[in-house]
Structures are given as C-alpha cells and as structure tokens.
Design a protein around this motif. Structure first.
Motif, mmCIF file in Angstrom:
data_model
loop_
_atom_site.group_PDB
_atom_site.id
_atom_site.type_symbol
_atom_site.label_atom_id
_atom_site.label_comp_id
_atom_site.label_asym_id
_atom_site.label_seq_id
_atom_site.Cartn_x
_atom_site.Cartn_y
_atom_site.Cartn_z
ATOM 1 N N MET A 79 0.843 -1.191 0.109
ATOM 2 C CA MET A 79 0.197 -0.178 -0.103
ATOM 3 C C MET A 79 1.064 1.575 -0.289
ATOM 4 O O MET A 79 0.826 1.855 -0.665
ATOM 5 N N LEU A 80 2.053 1.017 0.730
ATOM 6 C CA LEU A 80 2.339 2.756 1.156
ATOM 7 C C LEU A 80 3.857 2.102 -0.381
ATOM 8 O O LEU A 80 3.746 4.069 -0.501
ATOM 9 N N GLY A 81 3.487 1.719 -0.737
ATOM 10 C CA GLY A 81 4.688 1.750 -2.419
ATOM 11 C C GLY A 81 4.008 1.924 -3.125
ATOM 12 O O GLY A 81 4.321 2.865 -3.911
ATOM 13 N N ILE A 82 2.944 2.003 -3.471
ATOM 14 C CA ILE A 82 1.807 2.451 -4.274
ATOM 15 C C ILE A 82 1.758 4.042 -3.713
ATOM 16 O O ILE A 82 0.859 4.880 -4.899
ATOM 17 N N LEU A 83 1.567 4.275 -2.732
ATOM 18 C CA LEU A 83 0.831 5.765 -2.590
ATOM 19 C C LEU A 83 2.890 6.437 -2.509
ATOM 20 O O LEU A 83 1.696 7.602 -3.050
ATOM 21 N N ILE A 84 3.382 6.300 -2.535
ATOM 22 C CA ILE A 84 4.460 6.836 -2.985
ATOM 23 C C ILE A 84 5.135 7.134 -4.575
ATOM 24 O O ILE A 84 5.477 8.054 -4.886
ATOM 25 N N VAL A 85 4.611 5.992 -5.021
ATOM 26 C CA VAL A 85 4.216 6.933 -6.800
ATOM 27 C C VAL A 85 3.594 7.463 -7.500
ATOM 28 O O VAL A 85 3.475 8.414 -7.843
ATOM 29 N N GLN A 86 2.718 7.782 -6.241
ATOM 30 C CA GLN A 86 1.426 8.211 -6.354
ATOM 31 C C GLN A 86 1.879 9.940 -6.146
ATOM 32 O O GLN A 86 1.573 10.908 -6.916
ATOM 33 N N ASP A 87 2.496 9.878 -5.143
ATOM 34 C CA ASP A 87 2.930 10.851 -4.211
ATOM 35 C C ASP A 87 4.397 11.569 -5.517
ATOM 36 O O ASP A 87 4.115 12.353 -5.392
ATOM 37 N N LEU A 88 5.183 10.923 -5.823
ATOM 38 C CA LEU A 88 6.037 11.791 -6.636
ATOM 39 C C LEU A 88 5.536 11.532 -8.561
ATOM 40 O O LEU A 88 5.926 12.754 -8.935
ATOM 41 N N ALA A 89 4.196 11.376 -8.353
ATOM 42 C CA ALA A 89 3.729 12.157 -9.315
ATOM 43 C C ALA A 89 3.277 13.111 -9.413
ATOM 44 O O ALA A 89 2.373 13.656 -10.856
ATOM 45 N N VAL A 90 2.632 13.281 -8.582
ATOM 46 C CA VAL A 90 2.061 14.762 -7.828
ATOM 47 C C VAL A 90 3.271 16.043 -8.599
ATOM 48 O O VAL A 90 2.117 16.552 -9.511
ATOM 49 N N GLY A 91 4.373 15.893 -8.886
ATOM 50 C CA GLY A 91 5.058 16.847 -9.026
ATOM 51 C C GLY A 91 4.660 16.723 -10.889
ATOM 52 O O GLY A 91 5.069 17.950 -11.017
ATOM 53 N N LEU A 92 5.132 15.620 -11.688
ATOM 54 C CA LEU A 92 4.421 15.733 -12.970
ATOM 55 C C LEU A 92 3.266 16.032 -13.213
ATOM 56 O O LEU A 92 3.241 16.658 -14.234
ATOM 57 N N ILE A 93 2.067 15.498 -12.506
ATOM 58 C CA ILE A 93 0.838 16.443 -12.137
ATOM 59 C C ILE A 93 0.894 17.625 -12.593
ATOM 60 O O ILE A 93 -0.289 18.273 -13.519
ATOM 61 N N LEU A 94 1.106 18.383 -11.859
ATOM 62 C CA LEU A 94 0.946 19.789 -10.982
ATOM 63 C C LEU A 94 2.197 20.534 -12.896
ATOM 64 O O LEU A 94 2.325 21.839 -12.735
ATOM 65 N N ALA A 95 2.858 19.859 -13.075
ATOM 66 C CA ALA A 95 4.036 19.861 -13.979
ATOM 67 C C ALA A 95 2.826 20.324 -15.468
ATOM 68 O O ALA A 95 3.088 20.908 -16.668
ATOM 69 N N VAL A 96 2.735 19.572 -15.191
ATOM 70 C CA VAL A 96 1.508 19.378 -17.478
ATOM 71 C C VAL A 96 0.199 19.370 -16.854
ATOM 72 O O VAL A 96 -0.842 19.814 -18.046
ATOM 73 N N LEU A 97 -0.503 19.645 -15.389
ATOM 74 C CA LEU A 97 -1.538 20.508 -15.219
ATOM 75 C C LEU A 97 -1.564 22.099 -16.167
ATOM 76 O O LEU A 97 -3.318 22.119 -16.993
ATOM 77 N N PRO A 98 -0.679 22.834 -15.996
ATOM 78 C CA PRO A 98 -1.554 23.869 -17.086
ATOM 79 C C PRO A 98 -1.469 23.826 -18.778
ATOM 80 O O PRO A 98 -2.408 24.085 -19.181
ATOM 81 N N ALA A 99 -0.662 23.044 -19.134
ATOM 82 C CA ALA A 99 -0.782 22.767 -20.551
ATOM 83 C C ALA A 99 -1.967 21.434 -20.986
ATOM 84 O O ALA A 99 -2.045 21.685 -22.639
ATOM 85 N N LEU A 100 -3.370 21.512 -19.494
ATOM 86 C CA LEU A 100 -4.274 20.495 -20.572
ATOM 87 C C LEU A 100 -4.875 21.748 -20.852
ATOM 88 O O LEU A 100 -5.836 21.250 -21.970
ATOM 89 N N SER A 101 -4.993 22.778 -21.023
ATOM 90 C CA SER A 101 -5.986 23.842 -21.499
ATOM 91 C C SER A 101 -5.554 24.150 -23.316
ATOM 92 O O SER A 101 -5.724 25.098 -23.203
ATOM 93 N N ALA A 102 -3.481 23.850 -23.149
ATOM 94 C CA ALA A 102 -2.862 24.002 -24.733
ATOM 95 C C ALA A 102 -3.214 23.157 -25.286
ATOM 96 O O ALA A 102 -3.853 22.273 -25.390
ATOM 97 N N THR A 103 -2.256 23.311 -26.144
ATOM 98 C CA THR A 103 -2.004 21.865 -27.445
ATOM 99 C C THR A 103 -2.023 20.749 -26.979
ATOM 100 O O THR A 103 -0.628 20.741 -25.899
ATOM 101 N N TRP A 104 -1.412 19.765 -27.580
ATOM 102 C CA TRP A 104 -0.992 18.910 -26.716
ATOM 103 C C TRP A 104 0.655 18.930 -27.490
ATOM 104 O O TRP A 104 1.325 17.735 -26.378
ATOM 105 N N ASP A 105 0.815 19.704 -27.885
ATOM 106 C CA ASP A 105 2.246 20.037 -28.385
ATOM 107 C C ASP A 105 3.318 20.436 -26.665
ATOM 108 O O ASP A 105 3.627 19.982 -26.431
ATOM 109 N N ASP A 106 2.471 21.527 -26.210
ATOM 110 C CA ASP A 106 2.730 21.801 -25.078
ATOM 111 C C ASP A 106 2.495 20.445 -23.828
ATOM 112 O O ASP A 106 3.381 20.511 -22.868
#
Length: 590
Positions: A162-189
C-alpha cells in the motif's frame, strides 16, 4: 510615535491571535481524539471532526485560518519525512513491482475510466474528465500511514505494498502539477511540459542519491558528535525542510522532497535516533494537519447536496476498490491482502485538494465541481480509517481461523529458535537445527518462501519480522535464541531493536548484509554478528589448516579470536595469510 506604537501593538495582537488559534485547534483536536478513542475509532477521525467544528463553516472559532493551514503543512512534511526514515530500499525492492507497475496501472485505469465515464455521459468535457480522474486517482498517504500505524499493519506485506503505491502516487504529483497547465493548451505543449517535469525528476533523483551517499552520513555524524539533542534535531529539521523547499522550487511536490530526505537517512546508523527526536513534533503537527483538513469541509454544502455527495462517495470508494483489488491480485498477492490494499487506497488524497484548486484556477473545472470534489474527498477521508480498521480486524480473525493449530498456540512455545527470514541462510540454519530435533519458529512474509516452509512441515508465522504483533506472537521471552537473516539494514535494525525491547536478555545472532554494518549492529545490542563473506574465508582457512596439520583446537581458538574482534584484523583479500599460525608441516614439506 503613536502610529508606531499602534502598529507594534497590532502586530503583537496578531501574533497572540495565531497562538490562541493554535491552542484552540490543538485542544479541540485533543478532545476529538479522546472521543474517537473512547468510541474505539482512529484518533485522526476525531482530529478531522474537530476541524469541522471550529472551522469557518462550523463555529468559526479560528480567525487566522491561512496561517494555521500553513503550519499544518509542516505536519505533512514531518509525516512523510518519518515515513522515509522508516522506509528502506530493501523493502521497496520487495514490493517494487506492485509499487511501480501497480501504482502506475492503478492511476492510469482510474484516470481513463473517469474521463470516459464523465465525457460519455456528457457531464464534463474529456479534458475536465482527465483532471477529475487525476484528482480521484490519488489516495491519502498521511491518512493511510496513520491508519496502518494505529492498526499495527505498517510492516505487513499488504501495508508495504500500500505504501509503495502511495509513494508512486506522491512522486507523480510533481509531474501532474507540471502538466496540468498544458491541458488547456495544445498537445505539443503537453509533451513539452511532461518532458521538462521528467528531466527535473531525474536530475533531482541523481542529486538525492549522491547527497544521501556522501553528504548526509558525515553531516549526521558531525551533529551527533556535538552531544546535543537540540542541535541534532535542528540539523535534521533543516535538512528535511530544506530539501522539501528545494523540490517545491523545482516544480515538484515538497512532500516528495520530505520523503526523499527521510530515505537518505534510512540506512544511516543515526536513523533510530533521528526518528526518536522527530516523532513528537510529527505527532503534534500531524494532528494540526488533520484538523486543517476538517476546516475545509462545509457541512451546509454537504447537507444541501447530500444525495449527490453520498452517491459520489460510494461511487469513488467502490470504484477505486474495484480497480485496486484486481491490480493487486495481478502482482501475485492473496485475496485478503488485495482486499486490505483496496480498502486502504479507496479514499481520495490530500494532494487532491491541491490539484482541485489548481484545476479550478486554470478554468478546467467549475466552482461547483470543485466544491463537490472537496466534500467527497473529506467524506472519504473520514470513512477510510474506520473501513481499514474494520476490514483489517475482520481479515485477521479470518486468517487466524484458517491457520494450523501449531500457529494458534505459538505463545506456548518454549526453548525454541526463532529464524527471521527464510532465504538461503535461513533455510540452511533451519535444516541443520531441525535435523538435530531443535524446536523452530520461522518468521517470513514472502508467499514463495512460506510455500517452501509448508512443504518442509516447519512451524512458521506469516508476516514481517519487524512487526510488533508478529514478534509478540513469537513469544521471544521464552525463546532460546533468535537468528536474523533479513537482507536489508533498516529491517534488521528495527527487528533487533524491537526484539530486545520484548526480551532484553535474548541471544540474537545477526547476519550482516555488508561488512560496514557489523560494528553498528553490535552497538544496537546483537549478541553475535556474522558476515557471509568473512565466514566463507574462515571456513576455507579452517579446512586448509586442518589439511596442513594444525591442531583443531588451535584453529578454533584463532578463528574465535578473529570473530571476537569483529573481523577487524581480517580482509576479504587476506583472509588466509593474516591468520597468525605457522603450520608444522610447512617446514617438513620444504
């Protein structure tokens, strides 16, 4: 001068207001925790409800809400830092497949199914569905960690998965926050944002590994040499917060940085000292954090939308459960473990508040959806600890009912040898002892290893040898000796420390995975520490010297001398030539 005096007075009053607010929050959290404990519920449930009572939507007893929430984030930082200190790369390797593969698969399925469902029904656009799916995919590391600790399941295989999966989720938060603004833009962004986030994460990982290997151990050694508890604690806190702030500056999550800071210390000999110093602060600020979650809950909005939110809570928790359980089974875990992991990850995480706020700010989700997400998340955080506790007790009773009789009466064991870990060394020791009629009890959590134990009809306890409950059931106070053959240092250290707390005069023989750990394990209280490579050298030397005619008693005395000096006068390359023995047959041979 008058204005200045008024200004100073206002500042002092504001500072006192914050202190008063903190006291109110902590006192209310104490009351909520005591009430929850009296009702045999997890205390964190009381902390959250306390936040609801004194929050802006409740009695509005807190004026400096923003400042209190800021301080509460320190609790998350310390909570994940402590998790990192208690975690180990060895444990991560044991659950690495489900942590990485299962974590990514769980997130991908949750995001995909949510996006498809909301877009197919016409409720939200596909991009808004992706945002909502991302919010729902995350589970609460803080809540799950606290619940596992309170139910004694942190060191279990299901808890580690359970903690292993949670850690992977937490590591993905940084990627998600970085990608989130681009969801309102083009696929290239979107591709560019994802690539940049991956580069940052890779660079940070390399730097963290280097710092953990060459920077942190000398720093902790320097702090420990000051012989000051205060200086050591301050140094550790600065390290934790500094790395957390650095990762936030990189655009990654500060929580991920706090966890990585803890992992840097996990395999250092000062890890236990660090944890002992940090735990009181962690518990105080942790209570503050859970109370701050309660402050976000608006009871009036939830009551006004009760049927919808109840349906969303049921849909989310059941949906995540139905995703997690098959994923866990896919990686070879039993049904009881899969059910426990599914229940533990069925809530929505605290990071989802951050993602929901960011999504609303970018215009990807509406204010109404944001409030629904907050209400649903809050309810799942309230329900999840109770569900995990209830299911854990139910599965434990079911498992105990199906265990062999020899395991149910394990507390009746006397003069038995406890073997922690059934790897190659554990198997060899068990085979030799069993051949001489010795009483054995094997502690092992690997299903593959347990299958071998069953085939050989040996007595065992399934579970992690570092777990309090497992060690209690092993009846260590009546054991003859204990052998620890666990492969990673953090688990060895924890098992050794807890075993000595349960049975202080127990003889404990430890197999050190690396020669650098020998002295540290002796200092922790091991009766004897052996190293496989050194023992192989001594065994070979003993055989050769016997062939050369050296008396057996002399050989045994010399080998015992080397072991008593912790192999300090012996190196792997000079194992034979350093033995101070002159065989009589050498002169005759020449």
């Amino acid at each position: 001068m008058v204005k200045k005096g008024i200004g100073v007075g206002w500042v002092v009053e504001a500072d006192l207001r914050l202190i008063v607010d903190l006291v109110i929050v902590l006192a209310t959290a104490l009351g909520g925790g005591l009430l929850a404990s009296a009702l045999k519920q997890p205390p964190l449930l009381g902390y959250i409800l306390a936040g609801v009572v004194i929050g802006p939507a409740g009695l509005a007893g807190i004026r400096e809400v923003v400042q209190v929430e800021t301080l509460a984030q320190f609790g998350v930082t310390l909570l994940l830092f402590s998790l990192g200190v208690e975690f180990s790369l060895g444990k991560l390797r044991r659950v690495g497949a489900i942590a990485l593969g299962g974590g990514l698969l769980q997130m991908g399925l949750t995001i995909g199914l949510t996006a498809y469902a909301v877009s197919a029904t016409g409720w939200l656009s596909p991009r808004a569905g992706v945002v909502l799916g991302t919010i729902l995919a995350l589970s609460s590391t803080a809540v799950a960690l606290k619940s596992l600790a309170e139910t004694g399941q942190t060191e279990s295989l299901a808890g580690q998965a359970m903690l292993g999966i949670l850690i992977v989720q937490d590591l993905a938060v940084g990627l998600i926050l970085a990608v989130l603004p681009a969801l309102s833009a083009t696929w290239d962004d979107l591709g560019l944002a994802l690539g940049l986030a991956l580069v940052k994460l890779l660079g940070f990982s390399v730097g963290a590994l280097a710092l953990g290997r060459w920077g942190v151990p000398p720093l902790l050694r320097f702090l420990a040499q000051r012989e000051s508890r205060e200086l050591f604690l301050l140094g550790v806190i600065c390290l934790c917060v500094g790395i957390a702030l650095f990762t936030q500056k990189l655009g990654l999550s500060s929580e991920m940085g706090a966890f990585v800071a803890g992992v840097m210390i996990a395999d250092v000999e000062y890890a236990d000292q660090t944890l002992a110093y940090v735990e009181p602060l962690r518990d105080v600020f942790g209570a503050l954090f859970f109370a701050s979650i309660g402050m976000l809950i608006d009871p009036q909005f939830i009551l006004a939308h009760a049927p919808l939110i109840a349906g969303l809570v049921l849909l989310v928790m059941v949906g995540k459960f139905l995703v997690v359980v098959p994923v866990t089974r896919l990686f070879g875990y039993s049904w009881p473990m899969a059910v426990l992991v599914g229940c533990g990850l069925s809530q929505i995480g605290e990071f989802s508040f951050i993602l929901a706020t960011a999504g609303q700010g970018l215009g990807l989700i509406s204010r109404h959806i944001y409030l629904l997400v907050v209400g649903t998340t809050a309810i799942t955080l309230l329900v999840s600890p109770v569900l995990l506790q209830w299911v854990g007790h139910l599965l434990e009773r079911w498992q105990m009912a199906g265990e062999p009789e020899s395991l149910k009466v394990v507390s009746l064991f006397r003069d038995h040898l406890v073997i922690c870990g059934y790897g190659q060394i554990g198997q060899d020791v068990a085979q030799i002892v069993a051949a001489h009629g010795g009483s054995l009890l094997i502690l092992e959590q690997s299903e593959r290893a347990i299958a071998q134990v069953r085939r050989r009809e040996l007595t065992y306890l399934p579970g992690d040898a570092t777990s309090w409950s497992i060690l209690h059931r092993a009846n260590l106070s009546q054991a003859r000796a204990m052998v620890i053959t666990i492969p990673d240092l953090a688990s060895i250290r924890l098992c050794l420390k807890r075993a000595l707390q349960l049975a202080g005069d127990l003889e404990i023989i430890v197999c050190a995975p690396r020669k650098e750990y020998i002295d540290a394990l002796y200092r922790l209280g091991a009766t004897k520490v052996i190293h496989p490579d050194f023992e192989a050298s001594l065994g070979l030397s003993s055989h050769l010297l016997t062939q050369l005619g050296v008396p057996l008693e002399q050989i045994q005395l010399e080998l015992a001398e080397i072991r008593n000096h912790h192999y300090q006068d012996l190196s792997l390359a000079e194992a034979v030539c350093l033995l101070p023995i002159t065989p009589p047959s050498l002169s005759s041979a020449s």
